[in-house]
Every structure is written in C-alpha cells, then in structure tokens.
Design an enzyme around this catalytic site. Structure first.
Site, mmCIF file in Angstrom:
data_model
loop_
_atom_site.group_PDB
_atom_site.id
_atom_site.type_symbol
_atom_site.label_atom_id
_atom_site.label_comp_id
_atom_site.label_asym_id
_atom_site.label_seq_id
_atom_site.Cartn_x
_atom_site.Cartn_y
_atom_site.Cartn_z
ATOM 1 N N CYS A 68 0.963 -1.211 0.030
ATOM 2 C CA CYS A 68 -0.034 0.065 -0.286
ATOM 3 C C CYS A 68 0.953 1.304 0.056
ATOM 4 O O CYS A 68 0.577 2.206 -0.556
ATOM 5 C CB CYS A 68 -0.961 0.167 1.046
ATOM 6 S SG CYS A 68 -0.215 -0.329 2.599
ATOM 7 N N HIS A 72 -2.870 6.475 4.798
ATOM 8 C CA HIS A 72 -1.216 6.715 5.201
ATOM 9 C C HIS A 72 -0.704 7.864 4.387
ATOM 10 O O HIS A 72 -1.159 8.390 3.445
ATOM 11 C CB HIS A 72 -0.510 5.619 4.386
ATOM 12 C CG HIS A 72 -0.784 4.083 4.936
ATOM 13 N ND1 HIS A 72 -1.406 3.766 6.020
ATOM 14 C CD2 HIS A 72 -0.394 3.032 4.472
ATOM 15 C CE1 HIS A 72 -1.527 2.618 6.167
ATOM 16 N NE2 HIS A 72 -0.632 1.930 5.208
#
Length: 343
Positions: free
Chosen positions: A128, A248
């Site tokens: 990711c 994130h």
C-alpha cells in the site's frame, strides 16, 4: 457489455469488504460472484446488491469456472493463487507472496500498465505504501528521472487489521477514563513485545531484516525499483505506525537528474490520473489523512524545493491505503484487462 465470473478471497476482511463496495460503486461487469474466506468465516452471510451470499471456505476447486479472482491478501495466497490460475482464473493478489517473483507483474495501472500483458495467471498488487508513493513519483520520473528517494511513512492502524483499529479505540477510551492501558496488537500480534499506539508513534512495521531495516521498508525499495523498472534509483525508507484510523501519509524527498520547479511539479501531478494536488500555504491547504479516507485519489501537497542538492524536491503525499493502496488498485487492474481485451 460482457460480464465475468468473479471470486473474492478474504471477503469478510477489510480489503474484501472494500472490493464489494468498489464493485458496486464502479458498476463492475460481473454476472456470478463467489465469496470465499477461511474455514472460520465460512457460513457467514453477506448481503450485496440485493442478494444474500453465503461465504464459502476457500479450496482449490473454489476457482473452477472463475475468470477473475480478487485476493485480499494473507499467507493463503501462496497456496491458492497458483491453484486458481491453473484452473483458468486471473488472480490479482494483494499479498506479498508474488510481488518480487520475476514471472509475476507488479502493477499500478496508472504507472506501468504495460506490465499486465506479461502475466501468467497471477498479477501482484504492490504494498500500500509503495502504491501511494509511486503515484506521486511517476509524472516527475517521466519528466526528469529520479536519482534518489528518501521516504518516511506515517501509516494508519487499519493497515494492521481490524484488531489494531479496535485496540487504538480502546486505548484512547482507557486513557480518557484514567484506566490502565493494555497493548496486545502492535507492532504485530505475533511479536513477543507490544506497545501502546494511542498518543504514540511506533517506528516499526513488520519484522526487522538486513541492516536493521524492517521488511516494510525494504518492500518500498524493491517494489519501487520493479514498478519503475529502474534499479539505479537510490531509495531509503523509514516506516512508522501512527494513531490514525485510515489513510497513510508519506514525507518524500527526491533528488532528480534535472531541474524541475515546484510550479512545474504541481502541473505534472495535477495532470496525472488519480492524483489531486492540494497545495496552497496561504490558505493552509495540504493533504491530511482525516480528509482523504474513503477517497480513490492520492493527494499531494507541500511541494517545495530542497536546496541542499542541485535538483531536489520535497512533498507530502496522502492516500487511503485500503482503497488505492489495496482494493481499488486491484479492481483497476481487472478493469484495464477488460477494457483492453486481456481477459
């Protein structure tokens, strides 16, 4: 439009549930849908688009007559992905099992779609954090090439699963209520020692490997090299778990091979599919995880010169790691294959 037989492995988890949301949102062309999971989740019922589906235990034969298999990730991929491919399914896998396999394409559709056609039944979704980073790097790389990358990540607890989300919530409650705080999940439930994440940062994601880097940090190095097909780029990473539920964030410093102004970089990024530039210091406009959660795009801001090197830029990049960092990227790979008659 032609429709396809689709299986989702890990249908009860966070990424599996995101697959379902995206299939509905994007009107993905399916006519048959099979929801698969481990034995402990088998038998659960999931209501989806007006129909009830019984979650089945995943076995090799689960993939008979399946054309597209979306794997949410986990160790089971190593066993079941080859079995699914053997039965004719195209597997798009979110685990780390095949990412560095030279026979398996590692793909971000906006960045290296040309790799898809080389698949042999399995296509790997990158980590990711890597996906979020290369989305911001690609237009700059194409313009002036990149010599060196220094990246620090600030990764949400949802990257460690639902248990980490629950533990952050419980730790915050315990702190507010002046109760003892328990830590049982992070950095990982399987590790011998655990730390509080509420009001704290953990500079440790995944296991330590060579030279005291973590596996997560080295994934960003090796995967970026493979996706950009450029092993000359110097890359160093520090990955940090932060008390944020979702999305994130990354602080990225790049040294380029030629001059590129912040204004030029902003224009390149704004024109790149899947990227939104949020960068206006006078209005205090910059990406934040709270406002990028449940969004498909990668957001870039704080773009400014690094004057310590001849051709340097700093930028701040934020993206929903369950969406673009996992489920959306996999669905986009499948959509690309359909659009280009590769299935």
């Amino acid at each position: 439009m032609k429709k396809y037989s689709v299986a989702i492995l890990g249908a009860t988890g966070a990424v599996g549930q995101e697959f379902l949301k995206l299939i509905e949102e994007r009107n993905f062309p399916f006519d048959k849908l099979k929801l698969l999971a481990s034995g402990r989740s088998a038998g659960k019922t999931i209501d989806f688009m007006g129909k009830s589906y019984i979650v089945e235990e995943a076995t090799p034969d689960s993939f008979n007559d399946v054309q597209i298999a979306l794997f949410a990730g986990g160790s089971i991929s190593k066993t079941l992905a080859p079995e699914a491919a053997k039965r004719g399914a195209i597997v798009i896998d979110n685990s780390s099992a095949f990412r560095m396999d030279p026979e398996v394409p590692l793909v971000v559709p906006e960045v290296n779609p040309e790799a898809i056609k080389n698949h042999k039944g399995i296509i790997a979704n990158p980590n990711c954090s890597t996906i979020i980073m290369v989305m911001a790097l690609k237009p700059i790389y194409d313009a002036v090439k990149i010599k060196r990358i220094v990246v620090s990540t600030f990764q949400a607890v949802s990257g460690a699963g639902k248990e980490a989300i629950d533990e952050l919530t419980e730790q915050v409650k315990a702190s507010v209520e002046n109760r003892p705080i328990e830590a049982n999940i992070l950095p990982s439930a399987s590790m011998p020692k655990h730390y509080q994440i509420a009001f704290n940062l953990l500079p440790h994601i995944d296991v330590f490997v060579e030279d005291d880097y973590t596996k997560e940090e080295m994934k960003m190095v090796h995967e970026t090299h493979k996706i950009l097909n450029d092993y000359t780029i110097g890359i160093t990473a520090t990955t940090v778990r932060v008390p944020v539920y979702r999305s994130h964030s990354e602080s990225i410093n790049i040294e380029m091979n030629d001059s590129l102004s912040p204004t030029e970089a902003k224009q390149l990024l704004a024109n790149f599919p899947g990227v939104i530039v949020q960068d206006d210091p006078t209005e205090m406009l910059y990406p934040m995880p709270l406002y990028t959660s449940d969004r498909n795009e990668v957001f870039v801001g704080r773009i400014r010169l690094d004057k310590t090197v001849p051709y340097g830029l700093n930028m701040w990049v934020v993206g929903d790691q369950i969406r673009k960092g996992a489920a959306l990227n996999a669905v986009q790979i499948a959509e690309y294959m359909i659009e280009h008659n590769l299935i």
